[in-house]
Motif scaffolding. Structure first.
Motif, PDB file in Angstrom:
ATOM      1  N   SER A   1       0.814  -1.207   0.000  1.00 61.11           N
ATOM      2  CA  SER A   1       0.000   0.000   0.000  1.00 61.11           C
ATOM      3  C   SER A   1       0.855   1.269   0.000  1.00 61.11           C
ATOM      4  CB  SER A   1      -0.907   0.021   1.229  1.00 61.11           C
ATOM      5  OG  SER A   1      -1.527   1.283   1.376  1.00 61.11           O
TER       6      SER A   1
ATOM      7  N   MET B   1      -3.802   0.455  -5.643  1.00 65.39           N
ATOM      8  CA  MET B   1      -4.626   1.665  -5.565  1.00 65.39           C
ATOM      9  C   MET B   1      -5.885   1.551  -6.421  1.00 65.39           C
ATOM     10  SD  MET B   1      -3.336   3.516  -3.301  1.00 65.39           S
ATOM     11  CE  MET B   1      -4.631   4.742  -3.543  1.00 65.39           C
TER      12      MET B   1
ATOM     13  N   SER C   1      -5.903   8.859   4.924  1.00 63.73           N
ATOM     14  CA  SER C   1      -5.098   8.099   5.872  1.00 63.73           C
ATOM     15  C   SER C   1      -4.178   9.057   6.599  1.00 63.73           C
ATOM     16  CB  SER C   1      -4.288   7.010   5.166  1.00 63.73           C
ATOM     17  OG  SER C   1      -5.121   5.955   4.727  1.00 63.73           O
TER      18      SER C   1
ATOM     19  N   VAL D   1      -0.426   4.149   0.151  1.00 68.57           N
ATOM     20  CA  VAL D   1      -1.112   5.053   1.073  1.00 68.57           C
ATOM     21  C   VAL D   1      -0.466   4.970   2.454  1.00 68.57           C
ATOM     22  CG1 VAL D   1      -3.282   5.550   2.239  1.00 68.57           C
ATOM     23  CG2 VAL D   1      -3.298   4.910  -0.166  1.00 68.57           C
TER      24      VAL D   1
ATOM     25  N   TRP E   1      -6.785   9.319  -0.437  1.00 69.79           N
ATOM     26  CA  TRP E   1      -6.476   8.140  -1.235  1.00 69.79           C
ATOM     27  C   TRP E   1      -6.453   8.474  -2.719  1.00 69.79           C
ATOM     28  CZ3 TRP E   1     -10.738   4.871   1.593  1.00 69.79           C
ATOM     29  CH2 TRP E   1     -10.365   4.711   2.937  1.00 69.79           C
TER      30      TRP E   1
END
Length: 253
Positions: A83, A115, A128, A85, A98
């Protein structure tokens, strides 16, 4: 997982009061979920940086047959390593969207695939952020929006960050004040609980530990009884609150 408490905190001051009076990790969780749900957030994920800490996702269902509820599930920690993120959230002070990561970040093929899957599952977007605790005890929190909305103001983003930080710090305080012996779990029971918290099934745990599935079933029932819980996710939450899941595993597959 739990019925939504309609009297949950509506302001940061109320959240502080709620968290301050919480005596368990599950209590802190209820404070945070209640606060976020009122802000139009129907998905909350928590991934602790401490070795052995689980990654858990909570999804709000306002149309459930037994009333509004938050449902929980474990996330695949190995998958989260793909990830971007999470990686970027650990480098930022403020929450990151995101969609911004998906649209503007320089991604590897694996990250791009991750993603695209994330945005398909949560088309309303989300943010996040990273929260910090003593001794480098940090975590990444994900917040998904229940509906499409305009970009949040800087003040609104600070509120999201502050709420997550308040809950995380209170959790750290409780974890420091409770002994792993408080629930009377044996070393073997703690070991099984650690694997439960990573999302492993009883059959997989049996293979890892070299014992029979029947033995694991028996151990899990004893864990539930000692922790006074009825499901695996709540057991992991209670284990986190007692500091049971903070030890790293050696040779985890």
């Amino acid at each position: 997982m739990a019925n939504l408490d309609q009297s949950g905190p509506t302001t940061l001051d109320a959240l502080v009061h709620c968290a301050q009076n919480a005596t368990s990790a599950a209590g802190i969780l209820a404070c945070g979920l209640g606060y976020y749900q009122r802000l139009g957030i129907d998905l909350v994920s928590y991934h602790g940086d401490s070795p052995g800490a689980p990654a858990i996702l909570y999804k709000f269902d306002g149309m459930g047959a037994v009333g509004a509820q938050w449902h929980s599930q474990f996330l695949d920690v190995e998958k989260l390593r793909e990830s971007p993120v999470e990686a970027l959230a650990r480098q930022q002070v403020m929450p990151i969207y995101w969609s911004d990561v998906a649209r503007t970040a320089r991604l590897t093929a694996a990250e791009d695939h991750y993603m695209k899957g994330l945005m398909r599952r949560y088309p309303n977007d989300g943010v996040s952020l990273r929260v910090h605790g003593p001794g480098g005890d940090s975590a990444v929190v994900g917040l998904g929006f229940a509906a499409k909305q305009a970009r949040l103001s800087l003040g609104e983003l600070y509120k999201l960050l502050s709420a997550a930080q308040i809950a995380h710090l209170r959790y750290c305080v409780l974890a420091e004040s409770q002994s792993p012996r408080d629930f009377g779990l044996s070393p073997r029971e703690v070991e099984v609980l650690e694997w439960i918290a990573t999302g492993k099934s009883n059959g997989v745990i049996a293979e890892i530990l070299g014992i029979s599935p029947h033995t694991v079933d028996t151990i899990v029932r004893r864990i539930f009884s000692k922790l006074d819980v009825n499901d695996r996710t709540t057991a992991a939450i209670r284990g986190l609150g007692a500091g049971l899941l903070r030890r790293p595993k050696e040779g985890a597959p």
